[in-house]
Scaffold this motif. Structure first.
Motif, short mmCIF file in Angstrom:
data_model
loop_
_atom_site.label_atom_id
_atom_site.label_comp_id
_atom_site.label_asym_id
_atom_site.label_seq_id
_atom_site.Cartn_x
_atom_site.Cartn_y
_atom_site.Cartn_z
N GLN A 259 15.04 -0.47 9.55
CA GLN A 259 15.57 0.38 8.35
C GLN A 259 15.58 -0.65 7.20
O GLN A 259 15.29 -0.34 6.11
CB GLN A 259 17.05 0.51 8.81
N SER A 260 15.97 -2.04 7.55
CA SER A 260 15.89 -3.04 6.50
C SER A 260 15.48 -4.40 7.12
O SER A 260 15.77 -4.54 8.50
CB SER A 260 17.20 -3.13 5.91
N THR B 22 0.68 -1.17 -0.01
CA THR B 22 0.11 0.04 0.11
C THR B 22 0.87 1.39 -0.01
O THR B 22 0.30 2.33 -0.18
CB THR B 22 -0.92 0.07 1.20
N GLY B 23 2.21 1.09 0.10
CA GLY B 23 2.93 2.18 0.06
C GLY B 23 4.73 1.80 -0.35
O GLY B 23 5.26 2.36 0.22
N GLN B 24 4.68 1.02 -1.40
CA GLN B 24 5.88 0.89 -1.97
C GLN B 24 6.36 2.06 -2.81
O GLN B 24 5.62 2.88 -3.19
CB GLN B 24 5.79 -0.25 -3.10
N VAL B 25 7.79 2.45 -2.53
CA VAL B 25 8.34 3.41 -3.16
C VAL B 25 9.30 3.14 -4.18
O VAL B 25 10.14 2.25 -4.03
CB VAL B 25 9.07 4.57 -2.10
N ALA B 26 9.27 4.00 -5.46
CA ALA B 26 10.09 3.46 -6.61
C ALA B 26 10.77 4.86 -7.23
O ALA B 26 10.11 5.84 -6.86
CB ALA B 26 9.66 2.60 -7.50
N HIS B 27 12.06 4.89 -7.59
CA HIS B 27 12.43 6.05 -8.44
C HIS B 27 12.53 5.64 -9.93
O HIS B 27 12.79 4.62 -10.10
CB HIS B 27 13.52 6.55 -7.64
N VAL B 28 12.42 6.57 -10.77
CA VAL B 28 12.68 6.36 -12.12
C VAL B 28 13.14 7.67 -12.82
O VAL B 28 12.54 8.54 -12.55
CB VAL B 28 11.54 5.80 -13.01
N ASP B 29 14.11 7.58 -13.90
CA ASP B 29 14.58 8.93 -14.40
C ASP B 29 13.67 8.76 -15.74
O ASP B 29 14.02 7.74 -16.48
CB ASP B 29 15.91 8.80 -14.94
N ILE B 30 13.09 9.70 -16.21
CA ILE B 30 12.06 10.10 -17.29
C ILE B 30 12.97 10.89 -18.24
O ILE B 30 13.03 12.13 -17.72
CB ILE B 30 10.59 10.47 -17.30
N PRO B 31 12.80 10.72 -19.43
CA PRO B 31 13.68 11.85 -20.41
C PRO B 31 13.13 13.27 -20.41
O PRO B 31 13.89 14.12 -20.62
CB PRO B 31 13.59 11.35 -21.94
N LYS B 32 11.96 13.49 -20.24
CA LYS B 32 11.21 14.70 -20.25
C LYS B 32 10.68 15.06 -18.96
O LYS B 32 9.96 14.40 -18.18
CB LYS B 32 10.22 14.65 -21.20
N ASP C 27 10.08 5.41 4.94
CA ASP C 27 10.37 6.74 5.47
C ASP C 27 11.96 7.14 4.56
O ASP C 27 12.84 6.42 4.73
CB ASP C 27 10.56 6.76 6.92
N TYR C 28 11.85 8.48 4.35
CA TYR C 28 13.20 9.02 3.89
C TYR C 28 13.36 10.27 5.02
O TYR C 28 12.43 10.76 5.53
CB TYR C 28 12.82 9.63 2.62
N ALA C 29 14.68 10.81 4.70
CA ALA C 29 14.92 12.13 5.43
C ALA C 29 13.99 13.24 4.74
O ALA C 29 13.86 13.23 3.66
CB ALA C 29 16.25 12.61 5.16
N SER C 30 13.50 14.04 5.73
CA SER C 30 12.54 15.13 5.07
C SER C 30 13.45 16.48 4.57
O SER C 30 14.58 16.39 4.84
CB SER C 30 11.76 15.73 6.34
N SER D 82 18.25 5.37 -0.29
CA SER D 82 18.13 6.43 0.80
C SER D 82 17.02 6.30 1.74
O SER D 82 16.58 7.09 2.65
CB SER D 82 17.54 7.54 -0.29
N ALA D 83 16.42 5.05 1.94
CA ALA D 83 15.26 4.41 2.88
C ALA D 83 15.84 4.56 4.17
O ALA D 83 16.88 4.05 4.48
CB ALA D 83 14.58 3.61 2.50
N ARG D 84 15.24 5.28 5.10
CA ARG D 84 15.48 5.42 6.64
C ARG D 84 14.96 4.13 7.38
O ARG D 84 15.26 3.65 8.18
CB ARG D 84 15.26 6.74 7.26
N LYS D 85 13.74 3.85 7.14
CA LYS D 85 13.02 3.00 7.63
C LYS D 85 11.88 2.23 6.86
O LYS D 85 11.09 2.98 5.91
CB LYS D 85 12.30 3.36 9.02
N ARG D 86 11.56 1.10 6.87
CA ARG D 86 10.32 0.25 6.10
C ARG D 86 9.38 -0.28 7.15
O ARG D 86 9.78 -0.63 8.24
CB ARG D 86 11.01 -0.70 5.23
#
Length: 249
Positions: free
Chosen positions: A192-193, A58-68, A246-249, A106-110
């Motif tokens: 954290q993990s 219900t709260g997975q986090v992912a990152h992606v680089d998009i060209p635009k 969680d990530y650093a604010s 970068s995750a601080r806590k899961r």
């Protein structure tokens, strides 16, 4: 190239897990297909946690680089338009983040939730989304035993034989067992993990405490044995949810 942070919800039942695999469709691949349809290029999605087949989020986090550079609402809504046909995945939010942001590192806590449906009748609408245990569980005993596992320990007993982590040492910040709605028992775990299968292993062993086959001393003895054979039965993936990162604010 802009980097986007995506918060993702999914029903893990139809998928082989988060990570792309050759033996079936994964959540990662499903979102990457939608991303290609949206931006016209192959891009790679990096998740905060590699959930197993059948595990939900219900709260997975992912990152992606998009060209635009796109408005964040456009990214969210366009991806959901493509994902709607699949039906098991939704993008809850999108935001632009610095290039240094990494969903995993970068995750601080899961935070995870494990749901046990504790009633005589079997689940119908919740089938595949809870662990059905028909025998009444002693929630207070489970919670008391769980508190003895908090802190930094060698959790070798409670990890998969296929776990690839270099060290079994983990710091467990939260492990609460509470009564949930509708006859459910909820196990909340935060760290954290986690090791591979750690939460499902803990849930299976805590269930033995709940039906009075183990004492809290037995649970601690299993931990201290550092022996996978001392673990209780591993709980099924159906009841496990990644709820927040969680990530650093």
């Amino acid at each position: 190239m802009p980097r986007y942070k995506l918060t993702i919800e999914y029903d893990g039942a139809p998928y082989v897990g988060w990570q792309r695999q050759k033996n079936g469709l994964s959540v990662q691949e499903t979102v990457e297909i939608a991303l290609k349809a949206f931006c016209g290029e192959d891009v790679t999605l990096f998740g905060a946690g590699r959930t197993d087949a059948g595990v939900h989020a219900t709260g997975q986090v992912a990152h992606v680089d998009i060209p635009k550079l796109w408005p964040i609402d456009t990214v969210r809504d366009a991806l959901n338009a493509y994902l709607r046909e699949e039906g098991g995945v939704a993008i809850l939010a999108a935001e632009i983040v610095p290039e240094t942001f990494d969903a995993r590192f970068s995750a601080r806590k899961r935070h995870y939730l494990y749901r046990i449906l504790n009633r005589r009748p079997p689940p119908t609408v919740l089938k595949g989304h809870v662990w059905w245990v028909w025998k009444s569980l002693d929630v207070e005993a489970m919670n008391a035993a769980a508190q003895r596992l908090l802190g930094t320990h060698d959790f070798h007993t409670f990890r998969s034989v296929n776990c690839q982590a270099k060290s079994p040492i983990r710091t467990l910040d939260r492990l609460d067992v509470v009564t949930g709605p509708g006859g459910e028992v909820h196990i909340h775990a935060s760290a954290q993990s986690f090791l591979h299968n750690q939460i499902r292993s803990l849930a299976g062993s805590l269930k033995l405490v709940g039906d009075h086959r183990w004492s809290d001393g037995d649970l601690v003895a299993a931990l201290e044995a550092r022996d996978r054979k001392r673990c209780g039965p591993v709980a099924p993936p159906d009841g496990l949810y990644l709820t927040q990162v969680d990530y650093a604010s």
